[in-house]
Design a protein around this motif. Structure first.
Motif, PDB file in Angstrom:
ATOM      1  N   THR A 131      10.571  -6.008  -9.622  1.00 27.24           N
ATOM      2  CA  THR A 131      11.531  -7.097  -9.866  1.00 27.24           C
ATOM      3  C   THR A 131      10.964  -8.452  -9.444  1.00 27.24           C
ATOM      4  O   THR A 131      11.219  -9.459 -10.116  1.00 27.24           O
ATOM      5  CB  THR A 131      12.874  -6.833  -9.161  1.00 27.24           C
ATOM      6  OG1 THR A 131      12.644  -6.618  -7.766  1.00 27.24           O
ATOM      7  CG2 THR A 131      13.593  -5.649  -9.760  1.00 27.24           C
ATOM      8  N   ALA A 132      10.203  -8.496  -8.362  1.00 23.63           N
ATOM      9  CA  ALA A 132       9.598  -9.764  -7.950  1.00 23.63           C
ATOM     10  C   ALA A 132       8.567 -10.226  -8.977  1.00 23.63           C
ATOM     11  O   ALA A 132       8.541 -11.406  -9.358  1.00 23.63           O
ATOM     12  CB  ALA A 132       8.958  -9.611  -6.577  1.00 23.63           C
ATOM     13  N   LEU A 133       7.750  -9.295  -9.446  1.00 20.13           N
ATOM     14  CA  LEU A 133       6.751  -9.634 -10.454  1.00 20.13           C
ATOM     15  C   LEU A 133       7.406 -10.052 -11.767  1.00 20.13           C
ATOM     16  O   LEU A 133       7.013 -11.039 -12.388  1.00 20.13           O
ATOM     17  CB  LEU A 133       5.812  -8.444 -10.685  1.00 20.13           C
ATOM     18  CG  LEU A 133       4.687  -8.638 -11.682  1.00 20.13           C
ATOM     19  CD1 LEU A 133       3.747  -9.744 -11.229  1.00 20.13           C
ATOM     20  CD2 LEU A 133       3.923  -7.335 -11.870  1.00 20.13           C
ATOM     21  N   SER A 172      16.044 -16.620 -19.361  1.00 20.85           N
ATOM     22  CA  SER A 172      16.471 -17.281 -18.128  1.00 20.85           C
ATOM     23  C   SER A 172      17.488 -16.434 -17.366  1.00 20.85           C
ATOM     24  O   SER A 172      17.421 -16.326 -16.136  1.00 20.85           O
ATOM     25  CB  SER A 172      17.074 -18.654 -18.442  1.00 20.85           C
ATOM     26  OG  SER A 172      16.118 -19.460 -19.068  1.00 20.85           O
ATOM     27  N   VAL A 173      18.426 -15.837 -18.088  1.00 24.77           N
ATOM     28  CA  VAL A 173      19.404 -14.957 -17.442  1.00 24.77           C
ATOM     29  C   VAL A 173      18.695 -13.743 -16.839  1.00 24.77           C
ATOM     30  O   VAL A 173      19.002 -13.324 -15.712  1.00 24.77           O
ATOM     31  CB  VAL A 173      20.507 -14.529 -18.443  1.00 24.77           C
ATOM     32  CG1 VAL A 173      21.415 -13.465 -17.840  1.00 24.77           C
ATOM     33  CG2 VAL A 173      21.327 -15.737 -18.862  1.00 24.77           C
ATOM     34  N   ALA A 174      17.733 -13.194 -17.559  1.00 29.12           N
ATOM     35  CA  ALA A 174      16.964 -12.064 -17.035  1.00 29.12           C
ATOM     36  C   ALA A 174      16.180 -12.475 -15.784  1.00 29.12           C
ATOM     37  O   ALA A 174      16.086 -11.702 -14.822  1.00 29.12           O
ATOM     38  CB  ALA A 174      16.024 -11.514 -18.101  1.00 29.12           C
ATOM     39  N   THR A 175      15.635 -13.684 -15.783  1.00 30.34           N
ATOM     40  CA  THR A 175      14.906 -14.187 -14.620  1.00 30.34           C
ATOM     41  C   THR A 175      15.809 -14.224 -13.395  1.00 30.34           C
ATOM     42  O   THR A 175      15.431 -13.767 -12.312  1.00 30.34           O
ATOM     43  CB  THR A 175      14.339 -15.594 -14.895  1.00 30.34           C
ATOM     44  OG1 THR A 175      13.455 -15.530 -16.007  1.00 30.34           O
ATOM     45  CG2 THR A 175      13.603 -16.146 -13.692  1.00 30.34           C
ATOM     46  N   LEU A 181       7.134 -13.343 -14.234  1.00 33.48           N
ATOM     47  CA  LEU A 181       6.682 -13.208 -15.624  1.00 33.48           C
ATOM     48  C   LEU A 181       7.759 -13.637 -16.620  1.00 33.48           C
ATOM     49  O   LEU A 181       7.457 -14.254 -17.648  1.00 33.48           O
ATOM     50  CB  LEU A 181       6.238 -11.770 -15.893  1.00 33.48           C
ATOM     51  CG  LEU A 181       4.983 -11.320 -15.140  1.00 33.48           C
ATOM     52  CD1 LEU A 181       4.703  -9.857 -15.410  1.00 33.48           C
ATOM     53  CD2 LEU A 181       3.795 -12.182 -15.488  1.00 33.48           C
ATOM     54  N   TYR A 182       9.017 -13.318 -16.333  1.00 31.93           N
ATOM     55  CA  TYR A 182      10.102 -13.747 -17.223  1.00 31.93           C
ATOM     56  C   TYR A 182      10.289 -15.258 -17.170  1.00 31.93           C
ATOM     57  O   TYR A 182      10.612 -15.889 -18.177  1.00 31.93           O
ATOM     58  CB  TYR A 182      11.414 -13.046 -16.864  1.00 31.93           C
ATOM     59  CG  TYR A 182      11.913 -12.125 -17.942  1.00 31.93           C
ATOM     60  CD1 TYR A 182      12.058 -12.546 -19.252  1.00 31.93           C
ATOM     61  CD2 TYR A 182      12.255 -10.811 -17.649  1.00 31.93           C
ATOM     62  CE1 TYR A 182      12.507 -11.700 -20.243  1.00 31.93           C
ATOM     63  CE2 TYR A 182      12.709  -9.956 -18.637  1.00 31.93           C
ATOM     64  CZ  TYR A 182      12.834 -10.408 -19.930  1.00 31.93           C
ATOM     65  OH  TYR A 182      13.278  -9.570 -20.911  1.00 31.93           O
ATOM     66  N   LEU A 204      17.674 -11.965  -8.248  1.00 26.99           N
ATOM     67  CA  LEU A 204      18.731 -11.423  -7.370  1.00 26.99           C
ATOM     68  C   LEU A 204      18.426  -9.983  -6.976  1.00 26.99           C
ATOM     69  O   LEU A 204      18.597  -9.595  -5.811  1.00 26.99           O
ATOM     70  CB  LEU A 204      20.089 -11.497  -8.074  1.00 26.99           C
ATOM     71  CG  LEU A 204      20.731 -12.866  -8.167  1.00 26.99           C
ATOM     72  CD1 LEU A 204      21.960 -12.813  -9.069  1.00 26.99           C
ATOM     73  CD2 LEU A 204      21.112 -13.363  -6.793  1.00 26.99           C
ATOM     74  N   ASP A 205      17.973  -9.206  -7.934  1.00 23.94           N
ATOM     75  CA  ASP A 205      17.641  -7.817  -7.659  1.00 23.94           C
ATOM     76  C   ASP A 205      16.472  -7.723  -6.680  1.00 23.94           C
ATOM     77  O   ASP A 205      16.469  -6.877  -5.780  1.00 23.94           O
ATOM     78  CB  ASP A 205      17.314  -7.096  -8.966  1.00 23.94           C
ATOM     79  CG  ASP A 205      17.578  -5.605  -8.896  1.00 23.94           C
ATOM     80  OD1 ASP A 205      18.171  -5.136  -7.898  1.00 23.94           O
ATOM     81  OD2 ASP A 205      17.206  -4.903  -9.847  1.00 23.94           O
ATOM     82  N   ALA A 206      15.478  -8.581  -6.825  1.00 22.42           N
ATOM     83  CA  ALA A 206      14.341  -8.582  -5.894  1.00 22.42           C
ATOM     84  C   ALA A 206      14.809  -8.921  -4.483  1.00 22.42           C
ATOM     85  O   ALA A 206      14.364  -8.300  -3.508  1.00 22.42           O
ATOM     86  CB  ALA A 206      13.282  -9.582  -6.360  1.00 22.42           C
ATOM     87  N   PHE A 207      15.721  -9.879  -4.368  1.00 24.09           N
ATOM     88  CA  PHE A 207      16.251 -10.235  -3.045  1.00 24.09           C
ATOM     89  C   PHE A 207      17.010  -9.057  -2.431  1.00 24.09           C
ATOM     90  O   PHE A 207      16.827  -8.747  -1.246  1.00 24.09           O
ATOM     91  CB  PHE A 207      17.163 -11.456  -3.150  1.00 24.09           C
ATOM     92  CG  PHE A 207      17.838 -11.790  -1.852  1.00 24.09           C
ATOM     93  CD1 PHE A 207      17.120 -12.382  -0.824  1.00 24.09           C
ATOM     94  CD2 PHE A 207      19.178 -11.491  -1.654  1.00 24.09           C
ATOM     95  CE1 PHE A 207      17.740 -12.674   0.389  1.00 24.09           C
ATOM     96  CE2 PHE A 207      19.801 -11.774  -0.458  1.00 24.09           C
ATOM     97  CZ  PHE A 207      19.077 -12.373   0.574  1.00 24.09           C
TER      98      PHE A 207
END
Length: 181
Positions: free
Chosen positions: A107-109, A138-141, A113-114, A146-149
């Motif tokens: 998710t961080a990567l 942008s929404v996916a980013t 990339l997104y 948020l998921d990475a956090f």
């Protein structure tokens, strides 16, 4: 009288941890109602919709669109498979695999990339398909960030991807008996 170098009391700390998991495979649609489940659904949907937007664009075969589609399809399949694993509690069955660390790295990567992909298609061509793909990228980013956090905080806390881990800490102070004079 106390001997030199020995404290008058000492403290003992006992940390116990118990992991509770159910290793049977079962379908659990309630996962989609959790924050990680909602984020995965958003990630899968935005990846697919962004892919389709670039696919229908007349400029989709150029390098920016190809890069966006490459990022979107890897995200779609990886996150979609993870969503399926969570829905059927396969993550819980194989709880010894460091799922949270794997997801955190991905998710961080994919946040980075997104972000690059959304910027590239947003500045490449000004047609409706690229504008829509920029929005979905942008929404996916944001969803991946948020998921990475969430994954980072869960890894730091020593959590499990599915199941529960209870850590209890007991501290006891013990004083040696005093000698009479």
């Amino acid at each position: 009288m106390e001997e030199a170098g020995f404290p008058g009391q000492h403290t003992t700390t006992t940390v116990t941890s118990s992991t509770t998991v159910q290793t049977n495979i079962r379908f659990d649609p309630s996962y989609i109602k959790t924050v990680p489940g909602i984020l995965k659904v958003i990630q899968v949907a935005c990846s697919l919709l962004g892919f389709v937007c670039i696919l229908v664009s007349k400029f989709g075969v150029l390098s920016q669109g190809t890069y966006f589609n490459w990022i979107a399809m890897i995200a779609f399949w990886f996150t979609g498979i993870l969503l399926g694993l969570y829905l059927f509690h396969l993550v819980e069955k194989f709880y010894k695999i460091p799922w949270l660390k794997i997801e955190f790295v991905f998710t961080a990567l994919w946040t980075l990339l997104y972000l690059i992909a959304a910027i590239l298609v947003g500045t490449a061509y000004y047609d409706n398909a690229h504008t829509a793909a920029t929005f979905f990228g942008s929404v996916a980013t944001v969803a991946y960030a948020l998921d990475a956090f969430l994954k980072y905080t869960a890894v730091r806390a020593g959590g499990l991807a599915q199941g529960s881990r209870v850590v209890s800490k007991q501290t006891a102070s013990v004083s040696p008996p005093r000698e009479g004079y």
